[in-house]
Write a protein that holds these residues in place. Sequence first.
Motif, PDB file in Angstrom:
ATOM      1  N   SER A  61       3.829 -10.356  -5.662  1.00 27.09           N
ATOM      2  CA  SER A  61       2.544  -9.791  -6.085  1.00 27.09           C
ATOM      3  C   SER A  61       1.428 -10.803  -5.875  1.00 27.09           C
ATOM      4  N   ALA A 101      -4.476  -3.581  -8.743  1.00 26.29           N
ATOM      5  CA  ALA A 101      -3.619  -2.589  -8.094  1.00 26.29           C
ATOM      6  C   ALA A 101      -4.321  -1.237  -8.026  1.00 26.29           C
ATOM      7  N   GLY A 150      -6.893  -0.844  -5.348  1.00 25.64           N
ATOM      8  CA  GLY A 150      -6.308  -0.724  -4.016  1.00 25.64           C
ATOM      9  C   GLY A 150      -6.080   0.727  -3.618  1.00 25.64           C
ATOM     10  N   ARG A 151      -6.009   1.605  -4.600  1.00 27.10           N
ATOM     11  CA  ARG A 151      -5.759   3.027  -4.329  1.00 27.10           C
ATOM     12  C   ARG A 151      -6.994   3.880  -4.613  1.00 27.10           C
ATOM     13  N   TYR A 170       1.887   2.327  -6.572  1.00 35.41           N
ATOM     14  CA  TYR A 170       0.816   1.386  -6.248  1.00 35.41           C
ATOM     15  C   TYR A 170       1.424   0.177  -5.547  1.00 35.41           C
ATOM     16  N   ASP A 171       0.618  -0.492  -4.710  1.00 37.03           N
ATOM     17  CA  ASP A 171       1.091  -1.729  -4.079  1.00 37.03           C
ATOM     18  C   ASP A 171       1.459  -2.735  -5.168  1.00 37.03           C
ATOM     19  N   GLY A 172       2.611  -3.363  -5.020  1.00 38.20           N
ATOM     20  CA  GLY A 172       3.043  -4.359  -6.001  1.00 38.20           C
ATOM     21  C   GLY A 172       3.947  -3.795  -7.085  1.00 38.20           C
ATOM     22  N   SER A 202       6.580  -4.418 -12.487  1.00 37.60           N
ATOM     23  CA  SER A 202       5.276  -4.824 -11.947  1.00 37.60           C
ATOM     24  C   SER A 202       4.684  -5.872 -12.885  1.00 37.60           C
TER      25      SER A 202
END
Length: 561
Positions: A2, A203, A206-207, A367-369, A385
Amino acid sequence: MSTPISPDHLALQCLYYWESAAPSRVALTQPMGHGEVKNYTWGQVADEVRRMATFLKSQGWPEGSKVAILSKNCAWWLMSDLAIWMAGYVSVPLYPTLAPGTITQILEHSEAKALFIGKLDGWEGMKPGVPAGLPCYSYALSPDDVRSAYQSWDEIVVDNTPLVGQPVRGADELATLIYTSGTTGAPKGVMHTFGNFAWALMAGLGRITMGQNDRMLSYLPLAHVVERVLVEHGWLRTGMHIFFADSLETFVADIQRARPTIFFSVPRLWVKFQQGILSKQPQAKLDKLLRIPILSSIVKKKVKTALGLDQCRIAAGGAAPMPPQLLAWYRKLGLPVCEGYGMTENLAVSHITVPGKDQTGTVGPAYDGVQVRIDKKSGEIQMKSPAVMKGYYKEPELTAEAFTQDGWLRTGDKGEHNAEKCLKITGRVKDLFKTSKGKYVAPAPIEDKIVMNGAVEACAVVGANMGQPIGLGMLSPGGIERAASDPEGLKAELAEHLKSINETLDPHEQMDCIVLFKQPWTVDNGLITPTFKVKRNDVDKAFGKQYETWAESRQKVILAD
């Protein structure tokens, strides 16, 4: 791996940035009643927070002491949270609709040193829950007897000088205890750090893109994890403008004032908005207008303007499953709703559908991560996470139960991935029940279908050890009116609704009947949580003895008091 958290993205550091970079820009708009509003600039927010922090620090409590907030959403709620942090303490938000016993339990369990009491609708009922002798402070819109009994925010701010410098709270320091709304058992104090929140925002951004030109309306309880992350920490991170709702009666005016560019709501309220539109424009007529190219865009704009969402570029839902038909209805209006999935224990940052993509039937990719796995044996969704809680406050055994032996958070939800790595929630691990025929039933997908009738506001499918499941529901305000004026017509319509649902289900899932209650399911009578989730155990306790009688009555629709 992360991405590491920048110290500049921690909550207090974000406040110091806006205090310096945009002191005269409006940060908060607070309704004061009678159509009047009070605007707070970033400079004013920081000044009042610093003065309150001076006062709290002067109380001499040990660092890390807990200070509670019991209030509906307002500007002072956010400023109280920041002042608690700036003074070196930990905030404990309480839902503004809790029963007195739960208030006592949370204040005592958290060992709260003091309590901010703000804007509340049912204060008389809550009052006995505040322990005698607990220091309390009031807001400008607190109930009259609260303002007369306790020192006010405004008095404290006038009497204290601003705390100087930029006190810093580290990423690993405890920021808050978020007590779960508790669909089962007593609420648990979920421990989250400043770093948890900072990573969750990183995070999330990012979306879902958010920036300082965005506007949000804060009206779902700030004690709830989504409002806390999206509104409070989204506001601190991006510098956006937050508007508050005054009351249910003024909600339309409040949302028209804010004209939010980002709007989050729980499924039950998305259904209510839909019912409000359809009460003025029946579905058949709406469909006809939307099919006429020259009128379609005008109708869509008119509907969105009526909802106050004509400027909305990102709409989202969560906290409970969104029925696919509801998502399709909003998409047809040009208002696609992103569906998010998460829980208090992971700061609600787990999955969300990608804006602009139709991923209906799923909650989108992680989500990324965020790492996700499905347990092969139970089908449970498990995740990891940097936003996952540090544990439950003073509950090591419950904390251990919340994680697998190799450190993954147990969500309690069952799910599966599709080919695009989007997650589909298929039910709760513990909500599954077995009929007397030995077949398992997952209630959630059936409930999604039941609430698509405008007469139904909330529902639960039950039937453990019975021949067939039955549906229990609470009538919407419109449903209650129809039950009084045309009960037979309503029953006939709902019988058709039941028949159409049963036709989509496997034989063992088909319901014998639907029982609909005129008496609301509320937080006060213990049948729903403050975020409108049905408390299945309590529904069973309240009505379980009558299940067999209803099933054997041979009536397809029963209207109960």
